[in-house]
Design a protein around this motif. Structure first.
Motif, PDB file in Angstrom:
ATOM      1  N   THR A 275      32.775  47.102  43.778  1.00 47.27           N
ATOM      2  CA  THR A 275      32.626  47.506  45.177  1.00 47.27           C
ATOM      3  C   THR A 275      32.612  46.289  46.095  1.00 47.27           C
ATOM      4  OG1 THR A 275      31.399  49.467  44.502  1.00 47.27           O
ATOM      5  CG2 THR A 275      31.176  48.791  46.794  1.00 47.27           C
ATOM      6  N   ARG A 276      31.851  45.271  45.708  1.00 42.71           N
ATOM      7  CA  ARG A 276      31.779  44.059  46.537  1.00 42.71           C
ATOM      8  C   ARG A 276      33.140  43.358  46.619  1.00 42.71           C
ATOM      9  NH1 ARG A 276      28.509  40.135  44.616  1.00 42.71           N
ATOM     10  NH2 ARG A 276      28.328  41.082  42.578  1.00 42.71           N
ATOM     11  N   LEU A 277      33.865  43.324  45.507  1.00 38.07           N
ATOM     12  CA  LEU A 277      35.203  42.737  45.511  1.00 38.07           C
ATOM     13  C   LEU A 277      36.127  43.511  46.442  1.00 38.07           C
ATOM     14  CD1 LEU A 277      35.654  41.947  41.717  1.00 38.07           C
ATOM     15  CD2 LEU A 277      35.901  40.291  43.565  1.00 38.07           C
ATOM     16  N   GLY A 278      36.078  44.828  46.351  1.00 37.45           N
ATOM     17  CA  GLY A 278      36.911  45.667  47.209  1.00 37.45           C
ATOM     18  C   GLY A 278      36.604  45.447  48.678  1.00 37.45           C
ATOM     19  N   GLU A 279      35.320  45.402  49.002  1.00 37.04           N
ATOM     20  CA  GLU A 279      34.918  45.179  50.399  1.00 37.04           C
ATOM     21  C   GLU A 279      35.375  43.806  50.884  1.00 37.04           C
ATOM     22  OE1 GLU A 279      30.719  45.842  50.070  1.00 37.04           O
ATOM     23  OE2 GLU A 279      30.924  48.021  50.320  1.00 37.04           O
TER      24      GLU A 279
ATOM     25  N   ALA B 108      42.114  39.551  51.715  1.00 34.63           N
ATOM     26  CA  ALA B 108      42.199  38.490  50.717  1.00 34.63           C
ATOM     27  C   ALA B 108      43.146  38.848  49.574  1.00 34.63           C
ATOM     28  CB  ALA B 108      40.812  38.210  50.141  1.00 34.63           C
ATOM     29  N   THR B 109      43.657  37.811  48.945  1.00 37.51           N
ATOM     30  CA  THR B 109      44.453  37.978  47.738  1.00 37.51           C
ATOM     31  C   THR B 109      43.511  38.100  46.538  1.00 37.51           C
ATOM     32  OG1 THR B 109      44.547  35.595  47.369  1.00 37.51           O
ATOM     33  CG2 THR B 109      46.333  36.572  48.678  1.00 37.51           C
ATOM     34  N   VAL B 110      44.059  38.532  45.419  1.00 37.38           N
ATOM     35  CA  VAL B 110      43.280  38.617  44.185  1.00 37.38           C
ATOM     36  C   VAL B 110      42.779  37.226  43.812  1.00 37.38           C
ATOM     37  CG1 VAL B 110      43.435  39.063  41.696  1.00 37.38           C
ATOM     38  CG2 VAL B 110      44.390  40.704  43.310  1.00 37.38           C
ATOM     39  N   ARG B 111      43.629  36.237  43.961  1.00 35.00           N
ATOM     40  CA  ARG B 111      43.261  34.855  43.618  1.00 35.00           C
ATOM     41  C   ARG B 111      42.093  34.367  44.477  1.00 35.00           C
ATOM     42  NH1 ARG B 111      46.660  30.429  41.416  1.00 35.00           N
ATOM     43  NH2 ARG B 111      48.165  32.094  41.149  1.00 35.00           N
ATOM     44  N   ARG B 112      42.153  34.634  45.774  1.00 31.05           N
ATOM     45  CA  ARG B 112      41.074  34.200  46.667  1.00 31.05           C
ATOM     46  C   ARG B 112      39.766  34.916  46.358  1.00 31.05           C
ATOM     47  NH1 ARG B 112      42.073  34.727  52.925  1.00 31.05           N
ATOM     48  NH2 ARG B 112      40.038  35.594  53.333  1.00 31.05           N
ATOM     49  N   ALA B 113      39.843  36.217  46.077  1.00 34.89           N
ATOM     50  CA  ALA B 113      38.641  36.971  45.731  1.00 34.89           C
ATOM     51  C   ALA B 113      38.041  36.451  44.425  1.00 34.89           C
ATOM     52  CB  ALA B 113      38.960  38.460  45.620  1.00 34.89           C
ATOM     53  N   ALA B 114      38.895  36.148  43.461  1.00 29.59           N
ATOM     54  CA  ALA B 114      38.416  35.628  42.178  1.00 29.59           C
ATOM     55  C   ALA B 114      37.677  34.307  42.373  1.00 29.59           C
ATOM     56  CB  ALA B 114      39.588  35.442  41.218  1.00 29.59           C
ATOM     57  N   LYS B 115      38.238  33.442  43.185  1.00 21.36           N
ATOM     58  CA  LYS B 115      37.600  32.150  43.439  1.00 21.36           C
ATOM     59  C   LYS B 115      36.266  32.336  44.156  1.00 21.36           C
ATOM     60  CE  LYS B 115      38.689  27.592  45.239  1.00 21.36           C
ATOM     61  NZ  LYS B 115      39.691  26.755  45.909  1.00 21.36           N
ATOM     62  N   GLN B 116      36.239  33.230  45.149  1.00 20.13           N
ATOM     63  CA  GLN B 116      35.022  33.477  45.923  1.00 20.13           C
ATOM     64  C   GLN B 116      33.889  34.014  45.048  1.00 20.13           C
ATOM     65  OE1 GLN B 116      34.465  32.817  49.153  1.00 20.13           O
ATOM     66  NE2 GLN B 116      32.432  33.701  49.147  1.00 20.13           N
ATOM     67  N   PHE B 117      34.214  34.882  44.099  1.00 14.04           N
ATOM     68  CA  PHE B 117      33.192  35.529  43.275  1.00 14.04           C
ATOM     69  C   PHE B 117      32.975  34.842  41.927  1.00 14.04           C
ATOM     70  CE2 PHE B 117      33.960  38.682  46.437  1.00 14.04           C
ATOM     71  CZ  PHE B 117      32.797  39.429  46.515  1.00 14.04           C
ATOM     72  N   GLY B 118      33.773  33.830  41.629  1.00 15.21           N
ATOM     73  CA  GLY B 118      33.600  33.094  40.383  1.00 15.21           C
ATOM     74  C   GLY B 118      33.962  33.899  39.145  1.00 15.21           C
ATOM     75  N   VAL B 119      34.981  34.748  39.281  1.00 16.51           N
ATOM     76  CA  VAL B 119      35.463  35.530  38.136  1.00 16.51           C
ATOM     77  C   VAL B 119      36.968  35.295  38.010  1.00 16.51           C
ATOM     78  CG1 VAL B 119      33.677  37.308  38.306  1.00 16.51           C
ATOM     79  CG2 VAL B 119      35.807  37.606  39.551  1.00 16.51           C
ATOM     80  N   SER B 120      37.559  35.795  36.932  1.00 12.66           N
ATOM     81  CA  SER B 120      38.993  35.600  36.725  1.00 12.66           C
ATOM     82  C   SER B 120      39.805  36.578  37.567  1.00 12.66           C
ATOM     83  CB  SER B 120      39.339  35.790  35.251  1.00 12.66           C
ATOM     84  OG  SER B 120      39.214  37.163  34.895  1.00 12.66           O
ATOM     85  N   LYS B 121      41.085  36.233  37.745  1.00  9.78           N
ATOM     86  CA  LYS B 121      41.986  37.126  38.469  1.00  9.78           C
ATOM     87  C   LYS B 121      42.110  38.451  37.721  1.00  9.78           C
ATOM     88  CE  LYS B 121      45.406  34.351  38.402  1.00  9.78           C
ATOM     89  NZ  LYS B 121      46.749  33.793  38.514  1.00  9.78           N
ATOM     90  N   SER B 122      42.090  38.397  36.401  1.00  9.39           N
ATOM     91  CA  SER B 122      42.182  39.620  35.594  1.00  9.39           C
ATOM     92  C   SER B 122      41.001  40.539  35.858  1.00  9.39           C
ATOM     93  CB  SER B 122      42.228  39.276  34.102  1.00  9.39           C
ATOM     94  OG  SER B 122      43.341  38.494  33.814  1.00  9.39           O
ATOM     95  N   THR B 123      39.818  39.957  35.984  1.00 13.94           N
ATOM     96  CA  THR B 123      38.615  40.742  36.264  1.00 13.94           C
ATOM     97  C   THR B 123      38.719  41.410  37.622  1.00 13.94           C
ATOM     98  OG1 THR B 123      37.255  39.306  34.879  1.00 13.94           O
ATOM     99  CG2 THR B 123      36.109  40.620  36.546  1.00 13.94           C
ATOM    100  N   VAL B 124      39.148  40.646  38.629  1.00 21.74           N
ATOM    101  CA  VAL B 124      39.303  41.213  39.975  1.00 21.74           C
ATOM    102  C   VAL B 124      40.302  42.353  39.935  1.00 21.74           C
ATOM    103  CG1 VAL B 124      40.086  40.779  42.333  1.00 21.74           C
ATOM    104  CG2 VAL B 124      38.709  39.073  41.152  1.00 21.74           C
ATOM    105  N   HIS B 125      41.434  42.114  39.319  1.00 21.35           N
ATOM    106  CA  HIS B 125      42.479  43.131  39.279  1.00 21.35           C
ATOM    107  C   HIS B 125      41.996  44.403  38.579  1.00 21.35           C
ATOM    108  CE1 HIS B 125      46.511  44.673  39.529  1.00 21.35           C
ATOM    109  NE2 HIS B 125      46.472  44.965  38.256  1.00 21.35           N
TER     110      HIS B 125
END
Length: 84
Positions: free
Chosen positions: A11-15, A22-39
Motif C-alpha cells: 500500500t505504501r509503495l502504491g501511494e 515514480a518509477t519502479v526503480r525510484r520506489a525501490a530505492k526509496q523503500f530499500g527493496v528490490s525492483k522485483s519486490t516493488v513490481h
C-alpha cells in the motif's frame, strides 16, 4: 514477514508511486527493496488490497513504460556530453 507487513508495504509503495509519479526503480530505492519486490507488490498484491490504488498505479507504470526509451536516450546523451 507477516501478511500485514507485506500488505502495508504494498500500500505504501502504491501511494508513493501515485503521489510522486515514480518509477519502479525510484520506489525501490526509496523503500530499500528490490525492483522485483516493488513490481510484485504493486502489480499482484495491491490488486487484492486496494483495487482503486492498484488501477492508479497501473496507469502510472504504463506511462513510465511508454516513456522509458526517451529517458534512456536522455541519460545516454547526458553521459556522453559529460565526457567531452
Amino acid at each position: 514477514m507477516s501478511n500485514n507487513v507485506i500488505d502495508d508495504r504494498a500500500t505504501r509503495l502504491g501511494e508513493y508511486i501515485v503521489e510522486n509519479k515514480a518509477t519502479v526503480r525510484r520506489a525501490a530505492k526509496q523503500f530499500g527493496v528490490s525492483k522485483s519486490t516493488v513490481h510484485k507488490d504493486v502489480s499482484q498484491r495491491l490488486k487484492y488490497i486496494d483495487s482503486g490504488l492498484y488501477k492508479d498505479v497501473k496507469n502510472i507504470l504504463a506511462v513510465n513504460k511508454a516513456q522509458r526509451h526517451i529517458r534512456g536516450g536522455l541519460a545516454t546523451k547526458k553521459k556522453y556530453e559529460s565526457l567531452k
